[in-house]
Scaffold this motif. Structure first.
Motif, PDB file in Angstrom:
ATOM      1  N   SER A 127     -13.946 -22.164  -9.498  1.00  0.00           N
ATOM      2  CA  SER A 127     -14.766 -22.047  -8.293  1.00  0.00           C
ATOM      3  C   SER A 127     -14.897 -20.578  -7.920  1.00  0.00           C
ATOM      4  N   ASP A 129     -15.177 -19.344  -4.924  1.00  0.00           N
ATOM      5  CA  ASP A 129     -14.869 -19.059  -3.519  1.00  0.00           C
ATOM      6  C   ASP A 129     -13.391 -19.243  -3.202  1.00  0.00           C
ATOM      7  N   HIS A 130     -12.534 -18.871  -4.152  1.00  0.00           N
ATOM      8  CA  HIS A 130     -11.096 -18.973  -3.946  1.00  0.00           C
ATOM      9  C   HIS A 130     -10.447 -17.589  -4.063  1.00  0.00           C
ATOM     10  N   ASP A 241      -8.455 -21.526  -0.483  1.00  0.00           N
ATOM     11  CA  ASP A 241      -9.885 -21.795  -0.423  1.00  0.00           C
ATOM     12  C   ASP A 241     -10.399 -21.164   0.863  1.00  0.00           C
TER      13      ASP A 241
END
Length: 422
Positions: A127, A129-130, A241
């Motif tokens: 991902s 957006d971590h 997150d």
């Protein structure tokens, strides 16, 4: 014995990120600035680079231009060369809304041509957006040793937060035997990190079975665990997150906390594109004037500090004038905090001007939740959008939103109560 082929990395970076509210109005969520000189996607790109993985696809969708400009040729992460590369993969849009990515699995499904053009034994899905540092090699080795069809990176999460994640119950071997997506009453504290390793042929077959199944956590993983070898890889280091305003703010506070499990982003080996994150040669070293006071803060190049900065993170080019105070806040590039102004418990986007004597974040406690977005802002943080100009003497309460590009004419009075929006 045949040597395994290097895994292909796919980074999911197409989500709208609505819970970050006005921070994603001018940009994609993975392109949101972080820790002064970085962007959120730098963590996943750097993890792939530091793990020796050389072929990366970045799946974009929502407002991708700043993200595309940031990644460029991939050279800052050593993804340029004859055998190395990063490819931007937007959706193959036509005339229907359904042509856009409908979920994590659908995003991969729409890019199977790219997957097939880069032969691999495994596909690693990350991902964008971590905030975390992970050596992906042990994850891949774990997957191979278990002879897994798919492996999900998972970690123990506090019970109060577990409802935000997909959760897995495992047997003694680490195989996932039950799965619940965002359960109201969780039966486990083991949460999915949204990081997967799939055997490439298995992934292709799984995606072909039902094209209406568009999400890994909601559809594909729950179906697969009943019949296939799906394992949980335990991860115990720092990971967050940053998809909400509160978690984004808290990740910054973790960064400047002396007792945090984050050492420094340099020691994590995080790289960025210095041409797009405000570290170009135009910025001189930070300047601290006589009488200024700074404690427990991260101050970037080009900042001029004449006032007080406490427990805050300032991006390049921020000016804090004499008598001004910044506390418990995140200030993006090239903002001006004028004389006597106060910023308390706020996130201020790029090129904002807070004029003399204005107060952002006034009042005690968390205040009233934002009236338009109560699920986004209820913890007390106030958001100030990109290039807004705040009048002198303005008083802004808690959980307020000042939209990007708001000029002084937008303010009908000099007081913005808790939970109000301009």
């Amino acid at each position: 014995m045949k040597e395994p082929r290097d895994p292909l990395v796919l980074i999911l970076a197409g989500g709208v990120g609505t819970r970050l509210n006005i921070l994603v109005k001018p940009r994609a969520k993975p392109a949101v600035p972080f820790a002064g000189i970085y962007r959120i996607i730098d963590f996943s790109l750097s993890n792939a680079m530091n793990s020796g993985l050389s072929q990366v696809g970045v799946l974009t969708q929502y407002k991708p231009l700043s993200l595309m400009n940031h990644i460029g040729t991939g050279e800052p992460w050593d993804f340029s060369g004859r055998t190395r590369g990063v490819k931007i993969l937007p959706p193959s849009t036509g005339f229907r809304d359904a042509d856009w990515y409908r979920g994590t699995a659908d995003a991969i499904r729409q890019n199977l041509t790219f997957v097939k053009a880069h032969p691999s034994d495994e596909v690693v899905i990350l991902s964008g957006d971590h905030v975390y540092q992970m050596d992906l090699v042990p994850l891949i080795d774990f997957h191979r040793r278990r002879r897994a069809d798919a492996t999900v990176a998972m970690m123990v999460v506090d019970e109060s937060q577990i409802h935000q994640f997909g959760t897995g119950i495992t047997d003694d071997s680490g195989r996932i035997v039950e799965w619940e997506e965002k359960p109201e009453k969780p039966r486990t504290n083991l949460a999915s990190m949204g990081i997967y390793v799939f055997n490439t042929p298995y992934l292709l077959d799984l995606l072909a079975e039902d094209r209406e199944e568009v999400d890994f956590g909601i559809h594909l993983i729950p179906r697969a665990i009943g019949r296939d070898q799906i394992f949980a890889y335990p991860f115990e280091a720092y990971w967050r997150d940053v998809g909400t305003v509160d978690s984004y703010w808290q990740a910054h506070m973790d960064l400047i906390d002396d007792h945090s499990s984050i050492p420094s982003l340099e020691s994590w080996g995080v790289r960025t594109n210095i041409e797009t994150t405000g570290m170009v040669a135009d910025y001189t070293p930070a300047e601290f004037s006589a009488g200024s006071r700074v404690s427990r803060s991260l101050i970037s190049a080009g900042c001029i500090i004449q006032g007080t900065v406490v427990n805050s993170v300032l991006s390049p080019g921020v000016i804090v004038k004499r008598g001004a105070e910044v506390r418990d806040s995140i200030i993006f590039h090239d903002c001006r905090i004028e004389q006597g102004a106060t910023v308390d418990y706020a996130i201020v986007d790029k090129k904002v001007k807070i004029n003399r004597g204005a107060t952002v974040g006034q009042g005690e406690g968390t205040g009233t939740a934002n009236r338009l977005y109560p699920k986004h802002l209820s913890c007390g943080i106030t958001l100030v959008g990109k290039e807004a100009v705040l009048p002198a003497g303005l008083e802004v309460g808690r959980n307020c939103i000042i939209q990007p590009w708001s000029g002084m004419e937008k303010f009908k009075s000099l007081k913005l109560a808790d939970g109000d929006t301009v």
